[in-house]
Design a protein around this motif. Structure first.
Motif, PDB file in Angstrom:
ATOM      1  N   PRO A 279       0.847  -1.197   0.000  1.00 44.59           N
ATOM      2  CA  PRO A 279       0.000   0.000   0.000  1.00 44.59           C
ATOM      3  C   PRO A 279       0.883   1.248   0.000  1.00 44.59           C
ATOM      4  CG  PRO A 279      -0.630  -1.520   1.758  1.00 44.59           C
ATOM      5  CD  PRO A 279       0.653  -2.030   1.201  1.00 44.59           C
ATOM      6  N   PRO A 280       0.431   2.299  -0.671  1.00 48.92           N
ATOM      7  CA  PRO A 280       1.227   3.539  -0.700  1.00 48.92           C
ATOM      8  C   PRO A 280       1.599   4.037   0.698  1.00 48.92           C
ATOM      9  CG  PRO A 280      -0.584   3.666  -2.266  1.00 48.92           C
ATOM     10  CD  PRO A 280      -0.770   2.387  -1.502  1.00 48.92           C
ATOM     11  N   ALA A 281       0.680   3.876   1.640  1.00 48.95           N
ATOM     12  CA  ALA A 281       0.966   4.365   3.000  1.00 48.95           C
ATOM     13  C   ALA A 281       2.147   3.620   3.616  1.00 48.95           C
ATOM     14  CB  ALA A 281      -0.266   4.218   3.881  1.00 48.95           C
ATOM     15  N   SER A 282       2.234   2.317   3.338  1.00 48.95           N
ATOM     16  CA  SER A 282       3.357   1.536   3.876  1.00 48.95           C
ATOM     17  C   SER A 282       4.665   1.985   3.247  1.00 48.95           C
ATOM     18  CB  SER A 282       3.146   0.048   3.596  1.00 48.95           C
ATOM     19  OG  SER A 282       2.015  -0.423   4.281  1.00 48.95           O
ATOM     20  N   LEU A 283       4.622   2.198   1.943  1.00 49.95           N
ATOM     21  CA  LEU A 283       5.828   2.666   1.250  1.00 49.95           C
ATOM     22  C   LEU A 283       6.261   4.029   1.803  1.00 49.95           C
ATOM     23  CD1 LEU A 283       4.976   1.713  -2.438  1.00 49.95           C
ATOM     24  CD2 LEU A 283       6.975   0.936  -1.160  1.00 49.95           C
ATOM     25  N   ARG A 284       5.282   4.887   1.997  1.00 46.90           N
ATOM     26  CA  ARG A 284       5.608   6.239   2.472  1.00 46.90           C
ATOM     27  C   ARG A 284       6.229   6.183   3.870  1.00 46.90           C
ATOM     28  NH1 ARG A 284       1.052   8.142   1.394  1.00 46.90           N
ATOM     29  NH2 ARG A 284       0.137   7.998   3.455  1.00 46.90           N
ATOM     30  N   ARG A 285       5.653   5.358   4.734  1.00 48.12           N
ATOM     31  CA  ARG A 285       6.186   5.253   6.100  1.00 48.12           C
ATOM     32  C   ARG A 285       7.629   4.761   6.084  1.00 48.12           C
ATOM     33  NH1 ARG A 285       0.863   4.099   7.662  1.00 48.12           N
ATOM     34  NH2 ARG A 285       1.016   1.921   7.086  1.00 48.12           N
ATOM     35  N   ALA A 286       7.883   3.766   5.245  1.00 49.51           N
ATOM     36  CA  ALA A 286       9.241   3.213   5.193  1.00 49.51           C
ATOM     37  C   ALA A 286      10.227   4.239   4.643  1.00 49.51           C
ATOM     38  CB  ALA A 286       9.250   1.941   4.339  1.00 49.51           C
ATOM     39  N   HIS A 287       9.830   4.919   3.578  1.00 52.29           N
ATOM     40  CA  HIS A 287      10.730   5.928   3.019  1.00 52.29           C
ATOM     41  C   HIS A 287      10.934   7.082   4.005  1.00 52.29           C
ATOM     42  CE1 HIS A 287      11.476   4.294  -0.936  1.00 52.29           C
ATOM     43  NE2 HIS A 287      10.198   4.035  -1.090  1.00 52.29           N
ATOM     44  N   ASP A 288       9.866   7.450   4.717  1.00 54.73           N
ATOM     45  CA  ASP A 288      10.005   8.510   5.720  1.00 54.73           C
ATOM     46  C   ASP A 288      10.996   8.099   6.799  1.00 54.73           C
ATOM     47  OD1 ASP A 288       8.232  10.085   4.375  1.00 54.73           O
ATOM     48  OD2 ASP A 288       6.525   9.721   5.720  1.00 54.73           O
ATOM     49  N   LEU A 289      10.921   6.835   7.182  1.00 58.22           N
ATOM     50  CA  LEU A 289      11.848   6.376   8.229  1.00 58.22           C
ATOM     51  C   LEU A 289      13.294   6.439   7.737  1.00 58.22           C
ATOM     52  CD1 LEU A 289      12.512   5.209  10.972  1.00 58.22           C
ATOM     53  CD2 LEU A 289      12.003   2.913  10.062  1.00 58.22           C
TER      54      LEU A 289
END
Lengths: 95, 205
Positions: free
Chosen positions: A75-85
């Motif tokens: 999901p885009p939200a999971s990708l975003r969280r990982a990249h943010d981290l």
């Protein structure tokens, strides 16, 4: 168009074909077929209906698994969280 | 030998190396951060896919990947820069094992199986002529995958769905590459057997 093979030699070829078909139909086999093996297999598939059907069947299953991969996309939200981290870690390097 | 949970790491070449003597030359902090981002950013999607294959849910995959990234950041000075994907997948595997050891009920294997099935329920096809047939076939394949034994299912998902190489899948599963080859082959064979009622018509290619 394929036709049926008969006799012991064809049985041997069918047995060998069954052992290498996965390596023939998949994109990144652990051990790719050599050109000679590929040529031998394709010659067999052109005359053996059963093995040709098996190759078709294997391709179809692999294609279906590949389509499952499309649904397996994060999901885009999971990708975003990982990249943010990653950015947080590298920006605020605590080390 | 398969499944050496909890044992000291023996990752693939260039993978996570915890020995201080293996530390590379000193890196500046900026270089360290830059290198980490360069190695990790392209692998984030693969990490999430593999974590999902291992855990069966995106929320658990999120947790495992976040822990993996933090651990990778802590170990980056000991990474030699070769094979970042294998390095990260090795850390992810250990992180996942640790999460299982902590006894989180949402990571129990039976739940994984149950949650995998609906994830594969929907389907799409690219060929208009085959849309209906492919959708039905995809649903059958998804069900057949969900029915595979744990070892075979994971191997098939990692290689045929997540598109890891056999070596990368071996790093995730902590087994020799040959074992992955065998499991994928047997898994596919079982899939074909389960799908025997859906054999394609005709034999020509």
């Amino acid at each position: 168009m394929t036709r049926r093979m008969q006799g012991p030699r064809s049985m041997l070829e069918c047995w060998w074909s069954g052992r290498v078909l996965d390596r023939y139909v998949e994109q990144q086999p652990a051990i790719p077929l050599t050109p000679a093996e590929r040529d031998r297999l394709e010659r067999h598939l052109s005359v053996c209906e059963r093995c040709a059907t098996s190759a078709t069947e294997r391709r179809r299953v692999l294609a279906a698994l590949d389509r499952l991969g499309d649904q397996h996309a994060p999901p885009p939200a999971s990708l975003r969280r990982a990249h943010d981290l990653v950015r947080d870690l590298t920006d605020g390097d605590p080390a | 030998m398969a499944g050496r949970d909890g044992k000291e790491p023996e990752g693939p070449p260039g993978s996570e190396d915890m020995t201080p003597s293996a530390a590379p030359a000193q890196r500046g902090e900026a270089t360290r951060a830059e290198a980490f981002a360069r190695w990790v950013e392209p692998e984030v999607e693969v990490l999430l896919r593999v974590a999902h294959t291992l855990t069966g849910s995106w929320s658990d995959a999120d947790d495992v990947v976040q822990d993996t990234l933090v651990r990778a950041w802590g170990a980056v000075d000991r990474f030699d820069g070769r094979h970042p994907r294998a390095w990260l997948l090795t850390i992810l595997r250990r992180t996942h094992l640790n999460s299982l050891r902590r006894g989180r009920p949402d990571l129990v294997e039976d739940d994984v199986l149950a949650r995998h099935r609906p994830a594969f329920g929907a389907a799409h096809a690219s060929s208009p002529e085959q849309v209906v047939d492919d959708r039905a076939f995809d649903a059958d394949v998804a069900e057949a995958v969900g029915s595979l034994g744990e070892q075979f299912r994971r191997a098939v998902l990692l290689v045929d769905v997540d598109h890891l190489t056999y070596d990368e899948a071996a790093a995730v599963l902590d087994v020799p590459t040959g074992t992955v080859v065998s499991r994928v082959s047997r898994g596919r064979s079982r899939l074909r057997a389960a799908l025997a009622h859906r054999r394609p018509r005709g034999g020509s290619r």
